[in-house]
Motif scaffolding. Structure first.
Motif, PDB file in Angstrom:
ATOM      1  N   PRO A 138       4.582   5.371   2.809  1.00 32.73           N
ATOM      2  CA  PRO A 138       4.817   4.601   1.781  1.00 32.73           C
ATOM      3  C   PRO A 138       4.565   5.135   0.448  1.00 32.73           C
ATOM      4  CG  PRO A 138       3.351   3.456   3.330  1.00 32.73           C
ATOM      5  CD  PRO A 138       3.405   4.742   3.649  1.00 32.73           C
ATOM      6  N   GLY A 139       5.463   5.126  -0.707  1.00 29.46           N
ATOM      7  CA  GLY A 139       5.097   5.686  -1.867  1.00 29.46           C
ATOM      8  C   GLY A 139       3.762   5.987  -2.401  1.00 29.46           C
ATOM      9  N   GLY A 140       3.428   7.609  -2.365  1.00 30.23           N
ATOM     10  CA  GLY A 140       1.907   7.803  -2.860  1.00 30.23           C
ATOM     11  C   GLY A 140       0.946   7.752  -1.684  1.00 30.23           C
ATOM     12  N   LYS A 141       1.289   7.323  -0.681  1.00 34.16           N
ATOM     13  CA  LYS A 141       0.283   7.357   0.285  1.00 34.16           C
ATOM     14  C   LYS A 141       0.760   7.999   1.606  1.00 34.16           C
ATOM     15  CE  LYS A 141      -0.488   2.318  -0.724  1.00 34.16           C
ATOM     16  NZ  LYS A 141      -0.617   1.118  -0.097  1.00 34.16           N
ATOM     17  N   ASP A 142      -0.368   8.273   2.589  1.00 35.70           N
ATOM     18  CA  ASP A 142      -0.166   9.155   3.695  1.00 35.70           C
ATOM     19  C   ASP A 142       0.749   8.690   4.591  1.00 35.70           C
ATOM     20  OD1 ASP A 142      -1.889  10.967   2.735  1.00 35.70           O
ATOM     21  OD2 ASP A 142      -3.805  10.125   3.840  1.00 35.70           O
ATOM     22  N   ALA A 143       1.388   9.543   5.525  1.00 34.64           N
ATOM     23  CA  ALA A 143       2.320   9.329   6.577  1.00 34.64           C
ATOM     24  C   ALA A 143       1.638   8.589   7.823  1.00 34.64           C
ATOM     25  CB  ALA A 143       3.415  10.448   6.652  1.00 34.64           C
ATOM     26  N   THR A 163       2.132  -2.436  11.450  1.00 29.63           N
ATOM     27  CA  THR A 163       1.043  -1.876  10.777  1.00 29.63           C
ATOM     28  C   THR A 163       0.910  -0.442  10.577  1.00 29.63           C
ATOM     29  OG1 THR A 163      -0.208  -4.023  11.049  1.00 29.63           O
ATOM     30  CG2 THR A 163      -1.432  -2.220  10.160  1.00 29.63           C
ATOM     31  N   LEU A 164       0.890   0.138   9.316  1.00 26.83           N
ATOM     32  CA  LEU A 164       0.469   1.559   9.172  1.00 26.83           C
ATOM     33  C   LEU A 164      -0.544   1.962   9.148  1.00 26.83           C
ATOM     34  CD1 LEU A 164       3.545   2.017   6.175  1.00 26.83           C
ATOM     35  CD2 LEU A 164       3.625   2.143   8.865  1.00 26.83           C
ATOM     36  N   ASP A 165      -1.038   3.345   8.998  1.00 28.72           N
ATOM     37  CA  ASP A 165      -2.492   3.431   8.989  1.00 28.72           C
ATOM     38  C   ASP A 165      -2.917   3.381   7.744  1.00 28.72           C
ATOM     39  OD1 ASP A 165      -1.981   4.570  11.512  1.00 28.72           O
ATOM     40  OD2 ASP A 165      -1.813   6.852  11.130  1.00 28.72           O
ATOM     41  N   THR A 166      -2.306   3.227   6.800  1.00 29.87           N
ATOM     42  CA  THR A 166      -2.752   3.046   5.387  1.00 29.87           C
ATOM     43  C   THR A 166      -3.234   1.425   5.076  1.00 29.87           C
ATOM     44  OG1 THR A 166      -0.327   2.706   4.757  1.00 29.87           O
ATOM     45  CG2 THR A 166      -1.251   4.629   4.533  1.00 29.87           C
ATOM     46  N   GLY A 167      -2.735   0.443   6.344  1.00 34.18           N
ATOM     47  CA  GLY A 167      -3.025  -0.854   6.255  1.00 34.18           C
ATOM     48  C   GLY A 167      -1.816  -1.538   5.758  1.00 34.18           C
ATOM     49  N   ASP A 168      -0.616  -0.810   5.040  1.00 34.72           N
ATOM     50  CA  ASP A 168       0.688  -1.591   4.767  1.00 34.72           C
ATOM     51  C   ASP A 168       1.261  -1.882   6.046  1.00 34.72           C
ATOM     52  OD1 ASP A 168       1.221  -0.590   1.824  1.00 34.72           O
ATOM     53  OD2 ASP A 168       0.080   0.969   2.832  1.00 34.72           O
ATOM     54  N   THR A 169       1.964  -3.085   5.996  1.00 32.67           N
ATOM     55  CA  THR A 169       2.965  -3.585   6.922  1.00 32.67           C
ATOM     56  C   THR A 169       4.419  -3.435   6.575  1.00 32.67           C
ATOM     57  OG1 THR A 169       2.947  -5.833   6.229  1.00 32.67           O
ATOM     58  CG2 THR A 169       0.969  -5.198   7.826  1.00 32.67           C
ATOM     59  N   ARG A 170       5.174  -3.028   7.781  1.00 37.04           N
ATOM     60  CA  ARG A 170       6.535  -3.175   7.538  1.00 37.04           C
ATOM     61  C   ARG A 170       7.374  -3.809   8.603  1.00 37.04           C
ATOM     62  NH1 ARG A 170       5.213  -1.310   3.524  1.00 37.04           N
ATOM     63  NH2 ARG A 170       5.703   0.432   2.330  1.00 37.04           N
ATOM     64  N   THR A 171       8.487  -4.553   8.138  1.00 36.80           N
ATOM     65  CA  THR A 171       9.525  -4.965   9.231  1.00 36.80           C
ATOM     66  C   THR A 171      10.869  -3.940   9.019  1.00 36.80           C
ATOM     67  OG1 THR A 171      10.080  -6.685   7.326  1.00 36.80           O
ATOM     68  CG2 THR A 171       8.620  -7.269   9.328  1.00 36.80           C
ATOM     69  N   PHE A 172      11.056  -3.814   7.587  1.00 35.42           N
ATOM     70  CA  PHE A 172      12.117  -2.817   7.413  1.00 35.42           C
ATOM     71  C   PHE A 172      11.623  -2.009   6.195  1.00 35.42           C
ATOM     72  CE2 PHE A 172      14.339  -6.225   9.603  1.00 35.42           C
ATOM     73  CZ  PHE A 172      15.143  -5.571  10.586  1.00 35.42           C
ATOM     74  N   LEU A 173      12.418  -0.966   5.632  1.00 34.57           N
ATOM     75  CA  LEU A 173      11.959  -0.132   4.679  1.00 34.57           C
ATOM     76  C   LEU A 173      11.736  -0.845   3.264  1.00 34.57           C
ATOM     77  CD1 LEU A 173      14.197   2.851   5.833  1.00 34.57           C
ATOM     78  CD2 LEU A 173      11.973   2.382   6.230  1.00 34.57           C
ATOM     79  N   ASP A 181      11.108   0.013  -0.841  1.00 33.39           N
ATOM     80  CA  ASP A 181      11.518   1.234  -1.877  1.00 33.39           C
ATOM     81  C   ASP A 181      10.204   2.056  -2.195  1.00 33.39           C
ATOM     82  OD1 ASP A 181      13.845  -0.211  -2.325  1.00 33.39           O
ATOM     83  OD2 ASP A 181      13.108  -1.203  -4.207  1.00 33.39           O
ATOM     84  N   GLY A 182      10.583   3.185  -2.262  1.00 31.68           N
ATOM     85  CA  GLY A 182       9.598   4.254  -2.066  1.00 31.68           C
ATOM     86  C   GLY A 182       8.900   5.061  -0.836  1.00 31.68           C
ATOM     87  N   ASP A 183       9.670   4.437   0.169  1.00 30.58           N
ATOM     88  CA  ASP A 183       9.228   4.972   1.691  1.00 30.58           C
ATOM     89  C   ASP A 183       9.963   6.227   1.905  1.00 30.58           C
ATOM     90  OD1 ASP A 183       7.621   2.844   2.048  1.00 30.58           O
ATOM     91  OD2 ASP A 183       9.214   1.610   3.603  1.00 30.58           O
TER      92      ASP A 183
END
Length: 418
Positions: free
Chosen positions: A302-307, A370-380, A382-384
Motif C-alpha cells: 500500500p502507498g507508503g507502507k511495507d510490501a 489481510t496484509l502484513d500492515t493490517g490493511d485489507t484488500r479485495t481488489f487494488l 490507489d497507491g498500491d
C-alpha cells in the motif's frame, strides 16, 4: 548444471538474478548514455552498443546493436542467438583473456534506467492455467461447469493491444469504463472499482512464420521469456465479455519485466506439462518437457507502507506450454511476427496462497485479504504497488528475471466532461 563462474565477482553470488549462466537481454540508459542494448551480469550491464562498435562483439556484416531494442538480433535466427551467447560466455567467464577489453564496457545497474527491451509487434493473452480457470469458472458458473467444454482441448486466448504493453516501473492509471451494477438495469461510465493484477509469464517470438507450425517449430521460434502482469478491470470485463470476451477490461496496460531471459538460459529447468485428461489433436500433442520450473511471487505494498507477499506459485502449474500456445495460434494461417508477445494466462496453483490474482485470492471480493500492515484488500486501491518476481533454482545459483513493478494511480477526472 553448476554455477558457471565469472570474473565479474557479483555474478558468482547465490543471491544474484544474473549469474553467467543467465545473461539476460535488456535496454538501458544513463545520465551520459542514450538508450541501448545491454546484457546483465551480476550487478553490472555490458554495453552491447560499445562492445559491437569496438569489435568485441562481431556477429554479422551489419550492426545489430545500434538500436535500443533486441528485435534486430531476433531476426537473425537461432544460429546467431547461440553464437552471441557463446561469445558473451567466453568474454565474461572466469579467466577470460578478453577481460581487459570488456571491463571498461560495464555499467553499474544502479546507475541505469531500464526501458522496453523489444518492440512488441502483437500481443496475445491466453487463459491457459487450469487452477485459475477452474477458480474463476467455479465463482461464476459453479464447480460442475467451471471449465468451458473446449478448455481441455485448446489453449484459449484473445488478441490484445501491443500499444499498451509497458516496461516495469511504469505507473498504471485506474481506467474508466462502462460498469453494470446488479442493482440497476442500465450501465454507468465510472472508474473501475475492481481493478486487479494477473501473474503471468510472457513468451517472445523470435522467428516469423506464415502458416501453421508444429509444436517443435514453435518451441524453436521462442526467443525468451519475461514476467508479465496483465492488469485487469474485472467490473468492466463482467459487463463486456459476453459474447466476445475481454476488450477494454484488458486494454489499460500490460507490464513486463525489463530483462529477456533466453530459452537457452532456462534449458536446464525444463519440466513436463501435466497429465492430460483428453488426448490432444496432433497439432498440439506434447513432444517433450516444454514448461519450466520457475518460482514466482507477487508482493503488494500500500502507498507508503511495507510490501506483503500475497502469492507464491510456479510456472510449471500451466496446462499448456508457450510452444503449444504459439503452435495453436498459427493453425488458421495467422502469420506470427518477430517481437510477438504471448501472455501465458494467470498462473495459479492448487492452494489459496498460490492464486495469481486478487479475484481468486479474495474469491470475487467475498473474502478480503489481510496484509502484513493490517490493511485489507479485495481488489487494488490507489497507491498500491505490485511487484512480480521469479527465478529458477540451480546448483548454487539462480536464473532470475529481476522484477516487474507497477503502481496504481487514481483515475483522472471524467475524460468526457469538457
Amino acid at each position: 548444471m553448476p554455477l558457471n563462474p565469472s570474473w565479474v565477482t557479483s555474478a558468482n553470488s547465490a543471491d544474484t538474478d544474473f549469474p553467467l549462466n543467465n545473461l539476460p537481454y535488456g535496454v538501458f540508459s544513463t545520465d551520459t548514455l542514450d538508450a541501448r542494448c545491454g546484457v546483465a551480469i551480476g550487478d553490472m550491464i555490458l554495453d552491447m552498443y560499445a562492445a559491437e562498435e569496438q569489435g568485441v562483439i562481431d556477429l554479422t556484416d551489419e550492426p545489430l546493436f545500434d538500436v535500443p531494442f533486441w528485435n534486430e538480433l531476433m531476426e537473425q535466427g537461432p544460429a546467431v542467438w547461440t553464437a552471441l551467447r557463446n561469445r558473451l560466455t567466453d568474454l565474461l567467464a572466469e579467466g577470460s583473456k578478453d577481460r581487459a577489453l570488456v571491463e571498461p564496457l560495464l555499467v553499474p545497474i544502479s546507475d541505469a534506467r531500464l526501458h522496453m527491451p523489444l518492440v512488441v509487434s502483437e500481443f496475445t493473452d491466453f487463459y491457459a492455467g487450469r487452477h485459475h480457470a477452474t477458480n474463476v469458472g467455479t465463482m461464476f458458473r459453479g464447480a460442475e461447469n467451471a471449465l468451458p467444454p473446449n478448455w481441455l482441448h485448446i489453449p484459449i486466448g484473445y488478441n490484445g493491444r501491443a500499444s499498451s504493453v509497458v516496461v516495469s516501473g511504469t505507473d498504471i492509471r485506474r481506467p474508466w469504463g462502462q460498469l453494470k451494477s446488479p442493482d440497476h438495469d442500465t450501465p454507468a461510465f465510472l472508474p473501475s472499482r475492481r481493478f486487479d493484477l494477473e501473474l503471468e509469464m510472457g513468451a517472445i517470438v523470435g522467428m516469423a512464420s506464415d502458416g501453421p507450425i508444429s509444436v517443435d517449430e514453435a518451441d524453436a521460434a521462442i526467443f525468451g521469456y519475461v514476467l508479465l502482469n496483465d492488469w485487469s478491470a474485472r467490473d468492466i470485463q463482467a459487463w463486456e465479455y459476453q459474447p466476445l470476451g475481454p476488450f477494454q477490461a484488458k486494454a489499460t496496460a500490460t507490464s513486463i519485466s525489463p530483462w529477456i531471459v533466453t530459452k537457452a538460459a532456462l534449458g536446464p529447468f525444463r519440466t513436463p506439462t501435466p497429465e492430460r485428461e483428453f488426448e490432444f489433436l496432433d497439432h498440439l500433442k506434447d513432444t517433450g518437457p516444454m514448461l519450466y520450473d520457475i518460482d514466482l511471487s507477487v508482493t503488494l505494498a500500500p502507498g507508503g507502507k511495507d510490501a506483503t507477499t500475497i502469492a507464491q506459485t510456479n510456472y510449471n502449474e500451466m496446462y499448456y506450454s508457450a510452444a503449444q500456445q504459439l503452435a495453436h495460434h498459427s493453425t488458421s494461417g495467422c502469420p506470427m511476427n518477430v517481437g510477438d508477445l504471448l501472455g501465458s494466462g494467470t498462473i495459479s496453483g492448487p492452494t489459496k496462497p498460490e492464486r495469481g490474482s486478487l479475484l481468486e485470492l479474495s474469491w470475487g471480493g467475498k473474502e478480503p485479504l489481510t496484509l502484513d500492515t493490517g490493511d485489507t484488500r479485495t481488489f487494488l486501491e490507489d497507491g498500491d504497488t505490485l511487484t512480480l518476481a521469479g527465478h529458477a533454482k540451480g546448483d548454487g545459483y539462480r536464473i532470475g528475471f529481476g522484477t516487474c513493478t507497477g503502481t496504481l494511480l487514481p483515475a483522472l477526472d471524467d475524460p468526457y466532461k469538457r
